[in-house]
Design an enzyme around this catalytic site. Structure first.
Site, PDB file in Angstrom:
ATOM      1  N   TRP A 366      46.752  22.745  41.044  1.00  0.00           N
ATOM      2  CA  TRP A 366      45.481  22.400  40.404  1.00  0.00           C
ATOM      3  C   TRP A 366      45.564  22.551  38.888  1.00  0.00           C
ATOM      4  O   TRP A 366      44.640  22.164  38.173  1.00  0.00           O
ATOM      5  CB  TRP A 366      44.360  23.287  40.957  1.00  0.00           C
ATOM      6  CG  TRP A 366      44.431  24.725  40.500  1.00  0.00           C
ATOM      7  CD1 TRP A 366      45.537  25.527  40.436  1.00  0.00           C
ATOM      8  CD2 TRP A 366      43.355  25.520  40.031  1.00  0.00           C
ATOM      9  NE1 TRP A 366      45.211  26.780  39.976  1.00  0.00           N
ATOM     10  CE2 TRP A 366      43.877  26.806  39.718  1.00  0.00           C
ATOM     11  CE3 TRP A 366      41.990  25.292  39.853  1.00  0.00           C
ATOM     12  CZ2 TRP A 366      43.091  27.844  39.232  1.00  0.00           C
ATOM     13  CZ3 TRP A 366      41.202  26.333  39.370  1.00  0.00           C
ATOM     14  CH2 TRP A 366      41.755  27.583  39.069  1.00  0.00           C
ATOM     15  N   ASP A 367      46.656  23.125  38.399  1.00  0.00           N
ATOM     16  CA  ASP A 367      46.864  23.268  36.957  1.00  0.00           C
ATOM     17  C   ASP A 367      46.603  21.942  36.245  1.00  0.00           C
ATOM     18  O   ASP A 367      46.016  21.906  35.161  1.00  0.00           O
ATOM     19  CB  ASP A 367      48.302  23.702  36.662  1.00  0.00           C
ATOM     20  CG  ASP A 367      48.689  25.004  37.339  1.00  0.00           C
ATOM     21  OD1 ASP A 367      48.256  25.224  38.484  1.00  0.00           O
ATOM     22  OD2 ASP A 367      49.451  25.782  36.748  1.00  0.00           O
ATOM     23  N   GLU A 496      43.537  34.889  43.362  1.00  0.00           N
ATOM     24  CA  GLU A 496      44.375  35.054  44.545  1.00  0.00           C
ATOM     25  C   GLU A 496      44.568  36.518  44.938  1.00  0.00           C
ATOM     26  O   GLU A 496      45.315  36.804  45.882  1.00  0.00           O
ATOM     27  CB  GLU A 496      45.725  34.372  44.312  1.00  0.00           C
ATOM     28  CG  GLU A 496      45.589  32.869  44.160  1.00  0.00           C
ATOM     29  CD  GLU A 496      46.872  32.191  43.733  1.00  0.00           C
ATOM     30  OE1 GLU A 496      47.874  32.899  43.494  1.00  0.00           O
ATOM     31  OE2 GLU A 496      46.875  30.950  43.622  1.00  0.00           O
ATOM     32  N   LYS A 604      43.178  38.710  39.786  1.00  0.00           N
ATOM     33  CA  LYS A 604      44.396  38.208  39.153  1.00  0.00           C
ATOM     34  C   LYS A 604      44.045  37.347  37.944  1.00  0.00           C
ATOM     35  O   LYS A 604      44.745  37.348  36.934  1.00  0.00           O
ATOM     36  CB  LYS A 604      45.202  37.385  40.162  1.00  0.00           C
ATOM     37  CG  LYS A 604      46.482  36.782  39.616  1.00  0.00           C
ATOM     38  CD  LYS A 604      47.173  35.921  40.660  1.00  0.00           C
ATOM     39  CE  LYS A 604      48.437  35.278  40.107  1.00  0.00           C
ATOM     40  NZ  LYS A 604      49.042  34.317  41.058  1.00  0.00           N
ATOM     41  N   GLN A 605      42.950  36.590  38.060  1.00  0.00           N
ATOM     42  CA  GLN A 605      42.591  35.649  37.014  1.00  0.00           C
ATOM     43  C   GLN A 605      41.099  35.356  37.078  1.00  0.00           C
ATOM     44  O   GLN A 605      40.401  35.781  37.992  1.00  0.00           O
ATOM     45  CB  GLN A 605      43.371  34.342  37.165  1.00  0.00           C
ATOM     46  CG  GLN A 605      43.081  33.605  38.467  1.00  0.00           C
ATOM     47  CD  GLN A 605      44.153  32.597  38.804  1.00  0.00           C
ATOM     48  OE1 GLN A 605      45.295  32.941  38.991  1.00  0.00           O
ATOM     49  NE2 GLN A 605      43.771  31.340  38.894  1.00  0.00           N
TER      50      GLN A 605
END
Length: 778
Positions: A366-367, A496, A604-605
């Site tokens: 998806w980047d 994630e 994580k993000q």
């Protein structure tokens, strides 16, 4: 909180160059990544022509969209598990050139001085070094290398040798090598095993006239790859020999005598091309004809073409910042890397590591849609459309994946792939990330708002929107226990470190945007009396159900904390003990079992924060501030995708010092190897996110239906900012100087833009100025 580190990379700070100046590279794999060259089809790492004997190295030349496939081995399998893994290929190394003097191999270990420089304005990697033999004889060796933007199948090298303090005979050997060493890092799941011997099956090799070639069939897929080299040797060369050293290695060797101070120059052209195995009967012949034609171009003429292509790119895409030379180098390197690695043919995409290394097996994520396409839509819209065209070419595979996942209609795009097949062997953090469908819808919307390209929407975009939107009604349900709210269960969001949850806020919010946009575009197409909706069997009842699901989407706010819960269970979990976690235990995914991480409030993000950034004015400033204040302290930023998003969120709220710190982390993520894994390839999404941090963050750009909205706030560390936008056939320049934001229309029809809500009419060559906004908006 961001903790921007000082410049610590192996390359010198320069606005337009990456320069390595050392006898032996302190971090050879890192430099190989940073000095990579690519053109969207060919990518080749910045390895030395003669190799790096006795030191760690990761050789690699890659072809975008060309991959091998092999079955994924499970100890225990289940229905719907991904069956095969795709791996980006290593193909024959055509950079290989080395000298011999008096029987002694010329290698870096004998270097007296050494310098390499990647010129981002010219698109050429230059190298110069001196070498001394054991008997004291000295050579000056220089080379220039490019991967042609004008001719996608071509790599070219100019190589020169000068005898400095002797007269005598030297030998130059130039190889096409398909037997170079494999690479793996078994203790890091982000890096696969790369072995050219395991992925290419040699079918033929040989010499014909001036050309050496080899033909390979790719293991487990329908590709054949031809690699071919041709040389222009100096007039003084003699005893030119063409040698098949072994299967997979071709060598052309020349001997000549040099007088002291005399130089000999060699030009090498290397061609790569692939096609279906079923159609290889004349592949070698076609390559031979193409290479013979391309070899009529000298290196100088190819370099001039390359410089012209770079000039056109920078004229549109360059970003200029004041006050920080290291950040200026960072943003230019990031933009250059994006341009190099992005597929430009509609049949390939851009991997998480671009074309610079073996990380993530070369997979597409998806980047592309969340980070890269929003950037390219305003800087290189033709490339953005090609990347979306790649997703359209894989729509049938996405439909098939939906059937495998028990969805009777619609399409489910794979979380990670090259050829369209799901390649994620760990479904909790792979297949469960259904938000990939919303990411593709978001990218389509970004491109459409920036380009007004209705032809694309009619021919490709709306069909993708419709087929992916159909998944949400099968995945979610109207829950009577919550007064009929539409809920989505059993998914994983961008974070994630939390997996397979109910009502992941990001997924629900993006699904809402997806459904509304799909309804809007389908209705617009319907107004044209198009037959496409009937062909897709899209009824008014289905559209009404989508609208209903969007309106009733479950997006709660926790009454006690005043924040959007990341999911139904997140706020009930124990917080991660950051104080008791040593620095060497990050990233957490490499040191703790997933179940340990899943039990805690730790990210994580960006997740809720990312939703706030992407969904623009769907949240009030007060709500954005509350969410950011709660979730940022829980975020490890173990993902390189995170810092840039937090920079945008902080900038929008006027937290400019924090925004700048996060921007610094993303701008030099790879140049300073801040995550310790750039040796396996750059971080493409972070690179695009750096542009977003400047343009969406500090300039405050938002693209809406009524036009472009700006709310510029600059930190003290960046007193000046200048960039251009390609918007609906126009070029607009944004510039900040002395506390004033200036907007100027450079080409195209007049338009209205908005500065902090104020409408400004822009006409050609009539700049408009307004003061910057103050910090601490909330």
């Amino acid at each position: 909180m961001a903790t921007s580190t000082p410049f610590a990379g192996p390359l010198q700070v320069d606005a337009w160059r990456l320069t390595e100046q050392a006898l032996t590279p302190a971090q050879p794999l890192l430099c190989e990544t940073l000095l990579s060259l690519a053109n969207g089809y060919i990518g080749t790492r910045g390895t030395l022509e003669e190799g790096l004997a006795g030191q760690s190295s990761c050789e690699g030349t890659y072809l975008n969209g060309v991959y091998s496939s092999e079955p994924i081995q499970y100890g225990e399998s289940a229905c719907g598990f991904a069956r095969n893994n795709h791996t980006m290929l290593q193909v024959a190394n055509g950079k290989r050139i080395y000298c011999e003097l008096d029987g002694e191999r010329v290698e870096l270990s004998g270097a007296l001085e050494h310098q390499r420089s990647l010129d981002m304005r010219q698109g050429v990697l230059q190298r110069q070094w001196q070498w001394q033999s054991k008997s004291g004889k000295r050579l000056l060796i220089s080379s220039q290398r490019l991967v042609s933007m004008q001719h996608p199948e071509l790599l070219c090298i100019a190589y020169q040798v000068t005898a400095l303090n002797f007269s005598g005979e030297i030998a130059i050997c130039s190889e096409l090598d398909a037997c170079y060493a494999p690479f793996s890092k078994k203790d890091d799941p982000r890096v696969g095993v790369f072995s050219i011997a395991d992925t290419l099956n040699l079918q033929q090799q040989g010499f014909a006239a001036q050309q050496g070639w080899m033909l390979h069939q790719v293991h487990g897929s329908d590709f054949a790859v031809c690699a071919m080299m041709q040389h222009a040797w100096p007039a003084v060369a003699n005893n030119i020999s063409q040698l098949q050293l072994k299967p997979g290695v071709l060598c052309e060797q020349a001997l000549w005598s040099l007088q002291q101070g005399e130089s000999a120059s060699l030009t090498k052209w290397v061609l790569y091309r692939h096609q279906s195995v079923a159609d290889t009967t004349d592949l070698v012949q076609r390559c031979a004809l193409q290479l013979a034609e391309l070899s009529q171009h000298s290196f100088a003429s190819l370099a001039a073409q390359q410089a012209s292509a770079c000039q056109q790119f920078w004229q549109q895409a360059d970003v200029q910042i004041e006050g920080d030379a290291a950040m200026q180098q960072g943003i230019r390197f990031n933009l250059f890397s994006l341009w190099q690695s992005a597929g430009k043919d509609g049949r390939s995409n851009i991997g998480a590591k671009g074309l610079t290394g073996p990380g993530y097996d070369g997979h597409y994520f998806w980047d592309t849609e969340i980070y890269v396409i929003p950037c390219l839509s305003f800087t290189q819209p033709a490339v953005a459309r090609q990347l979306l065209g790649f997703r359209y070419q894989q729509l049938d595979a996405a439909r098939q994946r939906a059937r495998e996942m028990a969805h009777s209609t619609g399409a489910l795009y794979p979380w990670r792939t090259i050829g369209g097949e799901e390649c994620s062997a760990y479904f909790p953090a792979g297949t469960a990330q259904y938000h990939i469908n919303a990411a593709i819808a978001y990218a389509i919307r970004c491109y459409y708002l920036a380009s007004d390209d209705w032809h694309f929407m009619r021919e490709q975009g709306i069909e993708m929107l419709v087929e992916t939107a159909r998944l949400w009604l099968q995945l979610g349900c109207f829950n009577p226990r919550r007064d009929g709210a539409f809920e989505i269960h059993g998914v994983t969001g961008p974070d994630e470190y939390t997996a397979i949850v109910n009502n992941n806020f990001y997924t629900n919010a993006m699904a809402q945007l997806h459904l509304r946009f799909a309804v809007e575009m389908a209705q617009k197409l319907q107004a044209e009396a198009s037959e496409q909706l009937e062909r897709w069997q899209l009824s008014a009842q289905e559209l009404a159900l989508w609208q209903q699901a969007a309106e009733r989407m479950y997006l709660p706010v926790d009454a006690r904390l005043g924040v959007h819960p990341q999911d139904d269970s997140f706020l009930d979990k124990k917080r991660w003990d950051f104080a008791a976690t040593p620095n060497d235990k990050y990233p957490l995914l490499l040191h703790y079992h997933p179940l340990v991480i899943y039990r805690h409030q730790v990210l994580k993000q960006a997740d809720v924060v990312l939703a706030m950034v992407l969904l623009d004015d769907a949240f009030s400033p007060v709500q954005k501030a509350r969410n950011l204040a709660y979730y940022e302290p829980l975020t490890t930023h173990d993902s390189s995708l995170s810092a840039c998003i937090h920079s945008i969120a902080c900038a929008e709220l006027g937290q400019l010092a924090e925004a700048h710190a996060f921007f610094g982390d993303s701008a030099r993520m790879d140049l300073d190897n801040q995550h310790g894994n750039t040796e396996h390839g750059v971080h493409i999404a972070c690179m695009a996110g750096t542009w977003q941090a400047l343009v969406f963050g500090f300039a405050g750009l938002r693209s809406r239906y009524d036009g472009l909205h700006f709310a510029p706030r600059l930190p003290a560390q960046l007193p000046g900012l200048n960039f251009r936008l390609n918007y609906r056939g126009r070029v607009i320049e944004f510039r900040v100087q002395q506390g004033q934001a200036q907007y100027q229309l450079l080409t195209g029809e007049p338009l209205v833009i908005f500065h902090d809500g104020e409408a400004l009419q822009l006409a050609l060559q009539q700049p408009r100025q307004r003061p910057l906004l103050a910090g601490e908006a909330v």
